[in-house]
Enzyme design. Structure first.
Site, mmCIF file in Angstrom:
data_model
loop_
_atom_site.group_PDB
_atom_site.id
_atom_site.type_symbol
_atom_site.label_atom_id
_atom_site.label_comp_id
_atom_site.label_asym_id
_atom_site.label_seq_id
_atom_site.Cartn_x
_atom_site.Cartn_y
_atom_site.Cartn_z
ATOM 1 N N ASP A 266 0.679 -1.132 0.055
ATOM 2 C CA ASP A 266 -0.165 0.169 0.000
ATOM 3 C C ASP A 266 0.995 1.333 -0.295
ATOM 4 O OD1 ASP A 266 -1.976 1.707 0.236
ATOM 5 O OD2 ASP A 266 -2.759 0.777 2.016
ATOM 6 N N GLY A 309 -4.994 3.531 -8.165
ATOM 7 C CA GLY A 309 -5.026 3.765 -9.595
ATOM 8 C C GLY A 309 -4.093 4.808 -10.158
ATOM 9 N N ASP A 330 -10.251 4.170 -1.873
ATOM 10 C CA ASP A 330 -11.013 3.094 -0.900
ATOM 11 C C ASP A 330 -12.565 3.301 -1.177
ATOM 12 O OD1 ASP A 330 -8.504 2.801 0.056
ATOM 13 O OD2 ASP A 330 -9.228 3.181 2.032
HETATM 14 C C1 GLA Z 1 -5.406 2.158 2.475
HETATM 15 C C2 GLA Z 1 -5.851 1.226 1.758
HETATM 16 C C3 GLA Z 1 -7.049 0.433 2.604
HETATM 17 C C4 GLA Z 1 -6.398 -0.260 3.787
HETATM 18 C C5 GLA Z 1 -5.771 0.927 4.582
HETATM 19 C C6 GLA Z 1 -5.122 0.516 5.856
HETATM 20 O O1 GLA Z 1 -6.425 3.293 2.817
HETATM 21 O O2 GLA Z 1 -6.414 1.518 0.677
HETATM 22 O O3 GLA Z 1 -7.359 -0.890 1.653
HETATM 23 O O4 GLA Z 1 -5.512 -0.968 3.517
HETATM 24 O O5 GLA Z 1 -4.977 1.757 3.647
HETATM 25 O O6 GLA Z 1 -4.584 1.645 6.482
#
Ligand code: GLA
Length: 518
Positions: A266, A309, A330
């Site tokens: 991430d 993306g 998200d």
């Molecule tokens: C980001 C990701 C989520 C999740 C959070 C965790 O927002 O997009 O899917 O993994 O981090 O902190």
């Protein structure tokens, strides 16, 4: 009239009759469990005899550890066997777990068999030993939208138990994925999540809620399931926990030694490291690096890119070693967005193929916590029909099917949405097509994809607040002649149709069918 002509004549009469009755209405079917509160359950209860589900094709790398639990519905005990299983693999007849090491490069055509006191069944399963993983979209569970920074070893074990106990694993859910907050943070409300990020040798340290990672993955693997973990290429994850910056190889090896099978990577605080460099190279750099590291390990680890993306990741995610990538931010808690998120995601359909999947985020139904508050799980307020539409969209788009809700509170309705084997089969189709959108109007649209057997999966979606009569023509679907139509959710034959199909689609809902040439 010879037999063939008689048959054709009868078919045509029947087809004509179907055209004269173009509207299809849906009620609760026999065998469907309809609870007292009158909610409509679409998926019929599973039959007592065995039905083997799961992907028809499975990729793994030569010599690496191999683990696959045959997803199979039907009354247990079920006895499993397999014809054509390579000698490097063995099958436990009671649990249906295949384990061992992936055989040398090549394709292995296996016939899986399952038998119980009510009957028996077979299913072809092709093991492709080579470089590719995730030949069908990954399926499983992720903790984020239920447990946020409250996740513990115990909850993860409970989720693995529930994946088996609820029947989810029997329709193909396989990964148990830990998201953020399993490591230490420098600051957190919970003192048990605060501590040194690494030991003196630079090894990443789990927080006090994760006392023994090997034991945890061992527990998950013991059930024939797979384990996933999460980190960031930045110094800190999005939740402020330890990231992998400058320890990428050490951490990846650690994940493999712990026995993980899936990594979500991430972006988060990597923004600070990339600085003002917004070039494609800079966006790709951390993913390419981790992709190469994972590829060098002697363990299959599915690589999930999470960078929302940026830089049109769908165009290069596969090239840097990714198996799936989030195509947007998200999904959060604004779940009424699902139609828009899906329509946007489907614009990238041609960048999705076996081993490389667009990921529009998790399936959030059942008990989930408000993302903006990292809230404790509550039962979703999403309308029932929309939940079926959600699962249909993700399946038509060949998206990863990762459920992110509280597994200790799985209710019958949520399971009914999550566990329709016919709908899942569309997601897991070996051709790996992601559906095209045709006929998009204000409140409705139609999506379709071609399946490996030449038939089509079609979704008629109604975004409006009233039931709508939606149609699609054979011309739009590029087919002709008499077609057999199967209602996938209700697992019910709708009969033969010529030229077009019209159906009454519930408000904010879907009618999803499979169309096969007669
Ligand atoms: C980001 C990701 C989520 C999740 C959070 C965790 O927002 O997009 O899917 O993994 O981090 O902190």
């Amino acid at each position: 009239m010879n037999n063939r002509l008689t048959l054709n004549f009868l078919r045509n009469i029947f087809a004509l009759a179907m055209i004269l009755v173009p509207t299809v209405s849906f009620g609760i079917m026999e065998g469907t469990s309809a609870p007292a509160d009158g909610r409509e359950f679409y998926t019929p209860a599973p039959h007592p005899y065995p039905r083997i589900n799961g992907p028809q094709v499975y990729g793994s790398r030569p010599g690496h550890p191999f683990l696959y639990r045959i997803p199979c519905q039907g009354v247990r005990p079920i006895t499993f066997s397999a014809k054509g299983l390579p000698k490097e693999l063995s099958l436990d007849p009671q649990t249906g777990i295949i384990s061992g090491h992936t055989p040398p490069k090549g394709e292995y055509l296996v016939t899986l068999q399952a038998i119980n006191s009510n009957g028996k069944t077979k299913r072809a399963f092709k093991i492709v030993s080579g470089d590719q993983l995730a030949l069908t979209p990954p399926m499983g569970w992720n903790h984020w939208y239920a447990h946020y920074d409250r996740i513990t070893d115990e909850m993860v074990r409970q989720a693995a138990d529930a994946l088996i106990g609820s029947g989810m694993a029997d329709v193909g859910y396989q990964y148990i994925n830990i998201d953020d907050c399993w490591m230490n943070a420098q600051k957190n409300n919970d003192p048990k999540r605060v501590g040194p990020l690494r030991d003196t040798n630079g090894n990443l340290l789990p927080n006090k809620y994760f006392p023994d990672m090997n034991s945890l993955t061992g527990f998950i693997h013991g059930k024939g399931l797979k384990a996933g973990i999460y980190t960031s290429p930045g110094t800190l994850t999005c939740g402020g926990f330890a990231g992998a910056w400058q320890h990428e190889e050490q951490d990846a090896k650690q994940f493999a030694d712990w026995g993980f099978d899936f990594l979500k990577y991430d972006w988060c605080s990597y923004d600070k490291i990339a600085g003002n460099d917004k070039s494609l190279d800079a966006l790709q750099k951390p993913y390419r690096q981790m992709g190469n590291i994972l590829h060098s390990l002697d363990r299959d680890i599915v690589f999930n890119l999470c960078q929302y993306g940026m830089g049109e990741v769908w165009k290069w995610g596969g090239e840097v070693g990714g198996h799936c990538w989030r195509t947007s931010g998200d999904l959060g808690f604004e779940l009424d967005k699902i139609f828009d998120v899906a329509l946007k995601n489907s614009e990238h359909r041609l960048n999705s193929k076996p081993g490389e999947w667009n990921d529009p985020d998790y399936i959030q139904i059942g008990w989930i916590g408000n993302a903006s508050k990292m809230g404790v799980p509550q039962l979703t307020s999403m309308p029932d029909a929309m939940q079926y539409a959600y699962m249909s969209l993700w399946s038509l788009m060949a998206a990863p099917l990762i459920y992110s809700g509280d597994m200790s509170k799985l209710d019958k309705f949520t399971l009914n949405v999550l566990c329709n084997p016919e709908v899942i089969e569309v997601d897991q189709d070996p051709l790996g097509e992601s559906a095209a959108v045709i006929k998009r109007e204000d409140n409705n649209f139609v999506m379709f994809k071609t399946l490996v057997d030449g038939s089509l999966a079609v979704g008629l979606f109604n975004r409006g607040k009233e039931p709508a009569e939606l149609s699609t023509t054979w011309k739009e679907l590029n087919i002709s002649g008499v077609q057999n139509v199967l209602d996938l959710w209700h697992e019910k034959e709708m009969g033969l149709y010529v030229d077009s199909l019209t159906a009454t689609v519930p408000p904010q809902g879907v009618v999803m069918v499979k169309i096969t040439k007669k």
